[in-house]
Scaffold this active site. Structure first.
Site, PDB file in Angstrom:
ATOM      1  CG  HIS A  24       5.190  24.279 -16.510  1.00 18.69           C
ATOM      2  ND1 HIS A  24       4.405  24.214 -15.380  1.00 18.69           N
ATOM      3  CD2 HIS A  24       5.962  25.385 -16.373  1.00 18.69           C
ATOM      4  CE1 HIS A  24       4.682  25.235 -14.598  1.00 18.69           C
ATOM      5  NE2 HIS A  24       5.619  25.964 -15.170  1.00 18.69           N
ATOM      6  CD  GLU A  45       9.526  26.426 -16.794  1.00 15.86           C
ATOM      7  OE1 GLU A  45       9.625  27.488 -16.172  1.00 15.86           O
ATOM      8  OE2 GLU A  45       9.226  25.351 -16.223  1.00 15.86           O
ATOM      9  CG  ASP A  88      11.278  26.641 -12.549  1.00 18.00           C
ATOM     10  OD1 ASP A  88      10.859  27.682 -13.069  1.00 18.00           O
ATOM     11  OD2 ASP A  88      10.623  25.582 -12.507  1.00 18.00           O
ATOM     12  CG  HIS A 141       8.512  26.228  -9.234  1.00 13.09           C
ATOM     13  ND1 HIS A 141       7.807  26.860  -8.221  1.00 13.09           N
ATOM     14  CD2 HIS A 141       8.298  26.949 -10.351  1.00 13.09           C
ATOM     15  CE1 HIS A 141       7.179  27.901  -8.721  1.00 13.09           C
ATOM     16  NE2 HIS A 141       7.451  27.987 -10.013  1.00 13.09           N
ATOM     17  CD  GLU A 144      10.616  30.850 -14.205  1.00 10.03           C
ATOM     18  OE1 GLU A 144       9.843  29.923 -14.504  1.00 10.03           O
ATOM     19  OE2 GLU A 144      10.369  31.710 -13.341  1.00 10.03           O
TER      20      GLU A 144
HETATM   21  O1  G3P Z   1       8.311  29.668 -17.428  1.00 10.51           O
HETATM   22  C1  G3P Z   1       6.931  29.591 -17.350  1.00 10.51           C
HETATM   23  C2  G3P Z   1       6.449  29.293 -15.957  1.00 10.51           C
HETATM   24  O2  G3P Z   1       7.220  28.257 -15.426  1.00 10.51           O
HETATM   25  C3  G3P Z   1       6.534  30.478 -15.063  1.00 10.51           C
HETATM   26  O3  G3P Z   1       5.970  30.278 -13.821  1.00 10.51           O
HETATM   27  O4  G3P Z   1       5.973  29.743 -11.445  1.00 10.51           O
HETATM   28  O5  G3P Z   1       5.743  27.915 -13.092  1.00 10.51           O
HETATM   29  O6  G3P Z   1       7.918  29.053 -12.804  1.00 10.51           O
HETATM   30  P1  G3P Z   1       6.435  29.192 -12.752  1.00 10.51           P
HETATM   31 MG    MG Z   2       9.119  28.125 -14.320  1.00  8.54          MG
END
Ligand code: G3P
Ligand code: MG
Length: 239
Positions: free
Chosen positions: A6, A33, A35, A48, A107
């Site tokens: 993550h 993952e 962002d 993020h 994301e």
């Molecule tokens: O994609 C899963 C997770 O990353 C979603 O929440 O706030 O960590 O981007 P966040």
């Molecule tokens: Mg995320």
């Protein structure tokens, strides 16, 4: 079960940095993952929050700075500023991903800011680097998810959710041509898992950082786990 770091291997390294992605790869993660946002000059950046403060200590929004300014901003605040790392552009990440076997869960961060054209730009970059077969999209903003699906039907896409707005979400996913649901762990139960299995919707679940929840996901045999602690997860899986 796919193990996604993550924001990279963010349990140990500054989140959403090239170091965190490289460390996830070294560890043996199946994917990461990350962002994406847009800078002031419309460039894709990997970070993020909309605000810079938490991860960099700097005031302002991502969209207040140009790409070249952002690329010079140190981004290790979450790890006591102990690492000399900066905010990566998505282009820099893609150059890394091209040489990696990892899958990238992208994301699209349009849940608080609406970045005009971000989906098209992300897809163009993916195509430029030939990454179509090793990325998946997700977004809390389902308009973004639907747009990604219509612009690039060949790329798998998931709906992110942290609240349950309607029942039978798996049917909604199917109706919109989605391949995945990305729920917060707390929304899962036997019924949801079974509905997804029946409809062929893959579950990628976030953000699982403890052994008990990881074991539960293993028992449900979900498609993927998104974790800050991929080292713990890989150990539990015997990998
Ligand atoms: O994609 C899963 C997770 O990353 C979603 O929440 O706030 O960590 O981007 P966040
Ligand atoms: Mg995320």
């Amino acid at each position: 079960m796919y193990v996604y770091g993550h924001r990279g291997f963010s349990g140990k390294y500054p989140e959403n940095t090239m170091l965190a992605f490289q460390k996830a790869e070294e560890l043996g993660c199946d994917g990461v993952e990350l962002d994406v946002h847009l800078s002031k000059d419309g460039e894709l950046m990997v970070i993020h929050d909309e605000k810079l403060l938490r991860t960099t200590g700097k005031e302002g929004l991502v969209s207040d700075y140009t790409r070249s300014e952002l690329e010079r901003i140190k981004a290790s605040k979450t790890k006591d500023d102990a690492y000399d790392v900066t905010i990566p552009s998505f282009e820099e990440y893609c150059a890394f991903a091209r040489k990696s076997d990892m899958v990238t869960n992208i994301e699209i961060k349009t849940n608080r800011s609406w970045y005009v054209g971000i989906e098209k730009k992300t897809i163009e970059m993916i195509r430029r680097f030939g990454l179509e077969n090793k990325v998946i999209f997700s977004s809390f903003n389902w308009l973004s998810a639907v747009r990604c699906k219509s612009l690039a039907p060949e790329i798998p896409c998931g709906l992110l959710y942290e609240e349950t707005p309607v029942r039978h979400l798996a049917y909604q996913a199917v109706d919109h041509g989605m391949q995945f649901l990305h729920p917060d762990y707390v929304l899962l139960n036997d019924e949801v898992v079974e509905e997804c299995r029946k409809l062929g919707i893959g579950l990628n679940v976030w953000t699982i950082n403890d052994e008990e929840r990881m074991r539960k996901l293993m028992a449900w045999n979900v498609r993927g786990v998104i974790t800050n602690n991929p080292d713990m997860c890989l150990r539990l899986l015997g990998r």
